[in-house]
Design a protein around this motif. Sequence first.
Motif, PDB file in Angstrom:
ATOM      1  N   ARG A 236      40.398  52.663  41.973  1.00 20.92           N
ATOM      2  CA  ARG A 236      39.681  52.540  40.837  1.00 20.92           C
ATOM      3  C   ARG A 236      39.512  50.724  40.468  1.00 20.92           C
ATOM      4  O   ARG A 236      38.495  50.327  40.447  1.00 20.92           O
ATOM      5  N   SER A 237      40.513  49.807  40.937  1.00 21.85           N
ATOM      6  CA  SER A 237      40.536  48.639  40.916  1.00 21.85           C
ATOM      7  C   SER A 237      39.265  48.059  42.056  1.00 21.85           C
ATOM      8  O   SER A 237      38.775  47.235  41.563  1.00 21.85           O
ATOM      9  N   PHE A 238      39.443  48.764  42.992  1.00 21.29           N
ATOM     10  CA  PHE A 238      38.316  48.370  44.106  1.00 21.29           C
ATOM     11  C   PHE A 238      36.953  48.630  43.713  1.00 21.29           C
ATOM     12  O   PHE A 238      36.105  47.875  43.873  1.00 21.29           O
ATOM     13  N   LEU A 239      36.746  49.736  42.866  1.00 22.09           N
ATOM     14  CA  LEU A 239      35.163  50.358  42.549  1.00 22.09           C
ATOM     15  C   LEU A 239      34.994  49.516  41.515  1.00 22.09           C
ATOM     16  O   LEU A 239      33.520  49.107  41.498  1.00 22.09           O
ATOM     17  N   SER A 240      35.776  48.886  40.345  1.00 21.97           N
ATOM     18  CA  SER A 240      35.202  48.255  39.291  1.00 21.97           C
ATOM     19  C   SER A 240      34.508  47.015  39.723  1.00 21.97           C
ATOM     20  O   SER A 240      33.434  46.486  38.922  1.00 21.97           O
ATOM     21  N   ALA A 241      34.946  46.549  40.684  1.00 26.08           N
ATOM     22  CA  ALA A 241      34.220  45.149  41.279  1.00 26.08           C
ATOM     23  C   ALA A 241      33.375  45.282  42.568  1.00 26.08           C
ATOM     24  O   ALA A 241      32.941  44.297  42.828  1.00 26.08           O
ATOM     25  N   GLY A 242      33.056  46.480  42.817  1.00 24.36           N
ATOM     26  CA  GLY A 242      32.393  46.690  44.104  1.00 24.36           C
ATOM     27  C   GLY A 242      30.852  46.771  44.179  1.00 24.36           C
ATOM     28  O   GLY A 242      30.294  46.798  45.169  1.00 24.36           O
ATOM     29  N   VAL A 243      30.317  47.000  42.782  1.00 24.78           N
ATOM     30  CA  VAL A 243      28.991  47.092  42.992  1.00 24.78           C
ATOM     31  C   VAL A 243      27.967  46.313  42.090  1.00 24.78           C
ATOM     32  O   VAL A 243      27.484  45.574  42.494  1.00 24.78           O
ATOM     33  N   ASP A 244      28.800  45.999  40.809  1.00 24.97           N
ATOM     34  CA  ASP A 244      27.837  44.976  39.937  1.00 24.97           C
ATOM     35  C   ASP A 244      27.692  43.722  40.508  1.00 24.97           C
ATOM     36  O   ASP A 244      26.769  43.120  40.432  1.00 24.97           O
ATOM     37  N   THR A 245      28.691  43.242  41.167  1.00 23.65           N
ATOM     38  CA  THR A 245      28.795  41.702  41.553  1.00 23.65           C
ATOM     39  C   THR A 245      27.841  41.587  42.711  1.00 23.65           C
ATOM     40  O   THR A 245      27.099  40.801  42.760  1.00 23.65           O
ATOM     41  N   THR A 246      27.702  42.587  43.473  1.00 26.00           N
ATOM     42  CA  THR A 246      26.837  42.597  44.581  1.00 26.00           C
ATOM     43  C   THR A 246      25.450  42.957  44.061  1.00 26.00           C
ATOM     44  O   THR A 246      24.569  42.210  44.693  1.00 26.00           O
ATOM     45  N   VAL A 247      25.353  43.798  43.299  1.00 28.17           N
ATOM     46  CA  VAL A 247      24.011  43.813  42.641  1.00 28.17           C
ATOM     47  C   VAL A 247      23.243  42.667  42.201  1.00 28.17           C
ATOM     48  O   VAL A 247      22.065  42.407  42.318  1.00 28.17           O
ATOM     49  N   HIS A 248      24.139  41.906  41.374  1.00 27.93           N
ATOM     50  CA  HIS A 248      23.789  40.804  40.781  1.00 27.93           C
ATOM     51  C   HIS A 248      23.590  39.796  41.732  1.00 27.93           C
ATOM     52  O   HIS A 248      22.662  38.891  41.551  1.00 27.93           O
ATOM     53  N   GLY A 249      24.348  39.595  42.823  1.00 30.85           N
ATOM     54  CA  GLY A 249      24.070  38.780  43.933  1.00 30.85           C
ATOM     55  C   GLY A 249      22.945  38.910  44.462  1.00 30.85           C
ATOM     56  O   GLY A 249      22.280  37.873  44.797  1.00 30.85           O
ATOM     57  N   ILE A 250      22.698  40.121  44.892  1.00 32.20           N
ATOM     58  CA  ILE A 250      21.133  40.272  45.595  1.00 32.20           C
ATOM     59  C   ILE A 250      19.963  40.074  44.725  1.00 32.20           C
ATOM     60  O   ILE A 250      19.015  39.476  45.008  1.00 32.20           O
ATOM     61  N   GLY A 251      20.193  40.422  43.339  1.00 31.67           N
ATOM     62  CA  GLY A 251      19.174  40.065  42.344  1.00 31.67           C
ATOM     63  C   GLY A 251      18.849  38.718  42.152  1.00 31.67           C
ATOM     64  O   GLY A 251      17.865  38.033  41.997  1.00 31.67           O
ATOM     65  N   ASN A 252      20.145  37.990  41.903  1.00 26.27           N
ATOM     66  CA  ASN A 252      20.075  36.378  41.868  1.00 26.27           C
ATOM     67  C   ASN A 252      19.311  35.807  43.086  1.00 26.27           C
ATOM     68  O   ASN A 252      18.518  34.962  43.156  1.00 26.27           O
ATOM     69  N   ALA A 253      19.491  36.294  44.503  1.00 27.68           N
ATOM     70  CA  ALA A 253      19.032  35.899  45.480  1.00 27.68           C
ATOM     71  C   ALA A 253      17.560  36.088  45.399  1.00 27.68           C
ATOM     72  O   ALA A 253      16.731  35.178  46.122  1.00 27.68           O
TER      73      ALA A 253
END
Length: 402
Positions: A236-253
Motif C-alpha cells: 500500500r505504501s508503494f501504491l500510494s505514491a506510485g501514480v499521482d506523482t507520475t501523472v502530475h509529472g507528465i501533465g506538468n511536462a
Amino acid sequence: MTAETLAVKAPVLDLDPFSDDFLTDPYDAHEQMREAGPVFWLERYGVYGVARHDEVARVLTDHGTFVSSRGVGISDFVKEKPWRPPSLLLEADPPQHTKARQVVTKILTVKLLRSLKDGFQAHADELVARVAAQGGVVDGVHDLAEPYPLAVFPDFIGLSKDGRENLLPYGSMVFNTFGPRNGHFERALERGAAAQGWIMEQCRPGSPSPDGLGAQIHAAAAEAGFNEEDQAKLLRSFLSAGVDTTVHGIGNALQCLAENPEQFTALREDPSLARAAFEETVRYSSPVQTFFRTTNKATEVSGIALPEGSKVLMFLAAANRDPRQWENPSAFDIRRKAAGHVGFGFGIHACLGQMLARLEGECFLTALARHVSRIELAGEPQQQLNNTLRGLDSLPLRLTAA
C-alpha cells in the motif's frame, strides 16, 4: 526553552502555504521564504520552514535528527494518533525503515526496469499517436497524463483491471492529509473513502496477479518475517505514491513544453533529451511540493536553534528554484543538468519509485517527440489544489500529429 522562545531567532513569516492562493501560484512566496533566511518560523502553524536547497538537503539527509516516524505531515504522531496506520516506508526510521525498504529494493532493480522499457515505450507510442491523430482540442491530463500511468503501473504491480480509477483519489487523499485539516483535507478524505476498500483488497496477500511486482513484494516480505497485515501495508505504501506523482509529472511536462515551444523543438530534434526533459520538469514544476520532518532532539540548522519536537516544513519546490544552486532557475531548460534537485527527496527516504517514474516519463516524452510535431495550449490550464502535490485538473491542448 520553548519552540516559541527560540523561534524569535528565526525570521517570522505570516504565510499560509496551504491556502488556495499559495497552492495556485507559490513562486513569489517561495522567493520570499528563501530570502527571509535559511530557516524561518511560520506563525500560522507553529512550524519551522526551510526553502533553500542546502538546508532542505540537510534536513532530508540527516534522518537521525529529522525523523519521519513522527509523521511526514503536519501532525506529530507522538502527540496525536495518525488518521491511518503509518506507512512502513514513508513514516518509519531505521532499523524498521531499513528492513522494509530492503524488501522492495532487492526486487525493484535496474535490470528489472530495463526489461520493462520496450513494453512501456510501446504503450506510450500507441497512446500518444492515437490521441494526436484525433485532431482538435484534447485534454492533456485526462487523455494523456492519467491514462498512461494508470495502465502501465497497475499492470506492473499486477492489480485488477477493474477499479483502477480508485488509485488517483486514494493517492490524492494520502498527500492531502499531510497538510492541515482544511477543506482540501476533508474533501480528499470524502473522495478517498470509497477508494480505500478497493486499495485494501488489492494489497492483500494473494490478491495481485502472481507474475506482478505486488506478489513479489508479498513473498519477499513474508521471507523477511513480515506478517500478512504488514505485507499489505508495504505494498500500500508503494501504491500510494506510485501514480499521482507520475501523472502530475507528465501533465506538468506537457504544460511546460506547450508554454516553451523552443524546448519542444529541441526535444523533437533530439528525442534522447526525453529523460532530461522529465528531470527538468521535476525540478522546475515539482509534483511533490513539500514534506515535513520532526526533530527528535535539540539541534540547529545554519545557526538557528530548533528544540526537540519541532516540526520542520521542507519546501522542495522552492529549493529546486534556489538561485544559490541553479543558474537562471525560473527558466525551463531541458538541456540543463538538473541532477541534484530534491524533487524525489534525498537520503534513505528518497522516493522508492523514482526509477519507475523516470522510466515512465522518459518513455512518454520520447513518444511525444516521435508522434507530435507541434503542441500548444488551447485554453487555460486548471490547477489541481492539493496540500502536498502540484499538478493539473485539466490542460486543454492542440496537438499536431507528426
